[in-house]
Design an enzyme around this catalytic site. Structure first.
Site, PDB file in Angstrom:
ATOM      1  N   CYS A  50       0.821  -1.209   0.000  1.00 38.02           N
ATOM      2  CA  CYS A  50       0.000   0.000   0.000  1.00 38.02           C
ATOM      3  C   CYS A  50       0.855   1.259   0.000  1.00 38.02           C
ATOM      4  CB  CYS A  50      -0.907   0.028   1.228  1.00 38.02           C
ATOM      5  SG  CYS A  50      -2.122  -1.302   1.283  1.00 38.02           S
ATOM      6  N   GLN A 116       4.036  -5.155  10.057  1.00 40.79           N
ATOM      7  CA  GLN A 116       3.436  -5.824   8.907  1.00 40.79           C
ATOM      8  C   GLN A 116       4.388  -5.889   7.718  1.00 40.79           C
ATOM      9  OE1 GLN A 116      -0.093  -4.008   7.381  1.00 40.79           O
ATOM     10  NE2 GLN A 116      -0.772  -5.846   6.317  1.00 40.79           N
ATOM     11  N   GLN A 120       5.316  -8.580   4.437  1.00 41.85           N
ATOM     12  CA  GLN A 120       5.282  -8.146   3.044  1.00 41.85           C
ATOM     13  C   GLN A 120       6.624  -8.382   2.358  1.00 41.85           C
ATOM     14  OE1 GLN A 120       4.021  -4.187   4.029  1.00 41.85           O
ATOM     15  NE2 GLN A 120       1.867  -4.619   3.603  1.00 41.85           N
TER      16      GLN A 120
END
Length: 455
Positions: A50, A116, A120
């Protein structure tokens, strides 16, 4: 081979630009294959999240590698090279290693310290490994980056100081709702990694009831069952929207899921006394259509707003501790890399010695045909032992010296002394002048001069 990172992130590009640059998982194998098919690129890992799109590559030359990567990014994303260059940053060799480790530790994240990114990076590495686009350099870089990230989270308080993106976004939501999330009904759209994090965080904060919807109904059901939430069909999206106060949208859909039309219909059935409908759009491409933010009674928190509003600095002591870890680990990795660079020279020297031994043993066999097989074997073993002992200390020492800053000169001297033919590459830390090939426009202000190592 040298390490080159070319990318764009929330620091250098607005969400609209990141949407255009994002590479869907289904397109990753093709993009990776195109990268390693270029003349200057031998290894590649592509990270598309993102908040960032980055190519980590092993290249034979800075300028050629930069041109190859920019060309493939332009081809894969459909973004014209000129527009692409406006948002890119470039890191080379030591600066590239530092950047990789800062990304892995969460220091480069929108919300500093979020963990996170480790998952990823791991996913990106697995994609590249599956596509056979990693070799010794990127394998070692990714493995060490993941290890450094875990070390930072286990040895410092960066987990406490830095929140996940979802946690930070929900913190903003409480301000907009003017209350905590306890007993606030919520909906999570998407059942991937970010959606899972959304459900977990909402549950931890006491929001409820929590509903989950996803195009793949089975995944929504499994996720909902894990947290005591309720799975709802995607066909009931509009009806469900009218009953909740908070929505976490985190799908991988190529188009907006929460369109102006969908949200308008939901608002018509929603009581104004409930307060604003808060939509947290954490997806790239966006899940919330831009026009939705203009609707009365709706508050949209997207990635751009997160960048502007979230205080993303952990406690100074924790940040400093992680920076020290990164600095130490960068030095260790560069030592390994310098040692790896001298390995071909050492191998060439040993190969030269083996060739000399083979030739001389052949000559001995011609001059002394009367020697028995046992005698010839004994002579061969003796000569090999002598050569190995003579080479052992200098080769061990040159590896040690090469691992030190500036140690590339020792391998060069060894090649010169013994006239060894070893493919040459620029030494680690040598930074070329940034001259972008004609095929790619000059990098804009967001790009980094590799000599600075800037962020």
């Amino acid at each position: 081979m040298k390490l080159l990172v070319v990318g764009a992130s929330y620091r250098t590009a607005p969400v609209a630009a990141l949407e255009r640059l994002a590479v869907a998982p289904a397109d990753l194998p093709h993009a990776l294959a195109r990268l390693v098919a270029q003349p200057y690129v031998s290894e590649a890992v592509l990270v598309s999240t993102c908040n960032r799109v980055e190519v980590y590559a092993a290249v034979s030359g800075f300028h050629g590698g930069l041109g190859d990567i920019c060309a493939v990014l332009a081809e894969s994303t459909g973004v014209p090279p000129a527009a692409l260059a406006d948002h890119l940053y470039v890191h080379f060799d030591a600066a590239a290693v530092k950047h990789a480790f800062r990304v892995a530790t969460g220091l480069d994240s929108m919300v500093v310290g979020e963990a996170q990114i480790l998952g990823q990076l791991r996913d990106a590495y697995h994609w590249a490994s599956g596509a056979d686009t990693t070799g010794r350099l990127l394998h070692e870089l990714m493995q060490q980056a993941l290890r450094v990230g875990k070390r930072a989270h286990s040895e410092t308080g960066i987990d406490r100081a830095g929140q996940s993106v979802v946690t930070a976004a929900l913190g903003l939501a409480t301000e907009l709702l003017n209350s905590d999330l306890a007993a606030r009904p919520a909906l999570v759209v998407g059942a991937g990694a970010m959606g899972s994090l959304g459900v977990a965080t909402l549950s931890r904060l006491g929001a409820g009831p929590v509903a989950v919807t996803n195009r793949g109904a089975d995944r929504a059901v499994r996720l909902a069952e894990s947290y005591g939430a309720t799975a709802v069909p995607i066909a009931d999206l509009t009806a469900t929207l009218s009953t909740v106060d908070i929505v976490v949208a985190a799908t991988a859909a190529p188009e907006a899921v929460l369109t102006r039309e969908v949200v308008t219909r939901a608002l018509a059935d929603r009581k104004p006394s409930r307060g604003p409908l808060v939509l947290l759009d954490l997806a790239v491409p966006r899940d919330v259509e831009p026009g939705v933010a203009d609707l009365p009674g709706v508050q949209v928190i997207d990635i751009d707003r997160m960048a502007a509003l979230v205080a993303n600095g952990p406690a100074a002591a924790d940040a400093a501790a992680v920076e020290r870890i990164v600095a130490t680990e960068v030095d260790a990795f560069l030592n390994w890399l310098r040692g790896a660079d001298v390995a071909p020279t050492v191998a060439a020297l040993r190969g030269r010695a083996d060739n000399v031994v083979t030739v001389e043993l052949g000559r001995l066999a011609q001059r002394r045909p009367d020697l028995t097989d046992d005698q010839r074997d004994e002579v061969a073993r003796t000569v090999h032992r002598v050569v190995q002992r003579l080479l052992h200390q200098p080769t061990v020492r040159v590896r040690q010296l090469a691992a030190e800053p500036g140690g590339d000169q020792y391998a060069a001297l060894l090649r010169e002394l013994f006239d060894l033919e070893v493919p040459q590459t620029s030494p680690v830390g040598t930074v070329p002048e940034v001259v972008v090939p004609e095929a790619v426009p000059p990098l804009g202000g967001a790009a980094e001069d590799p000599s600075t190592g800037g962020q």
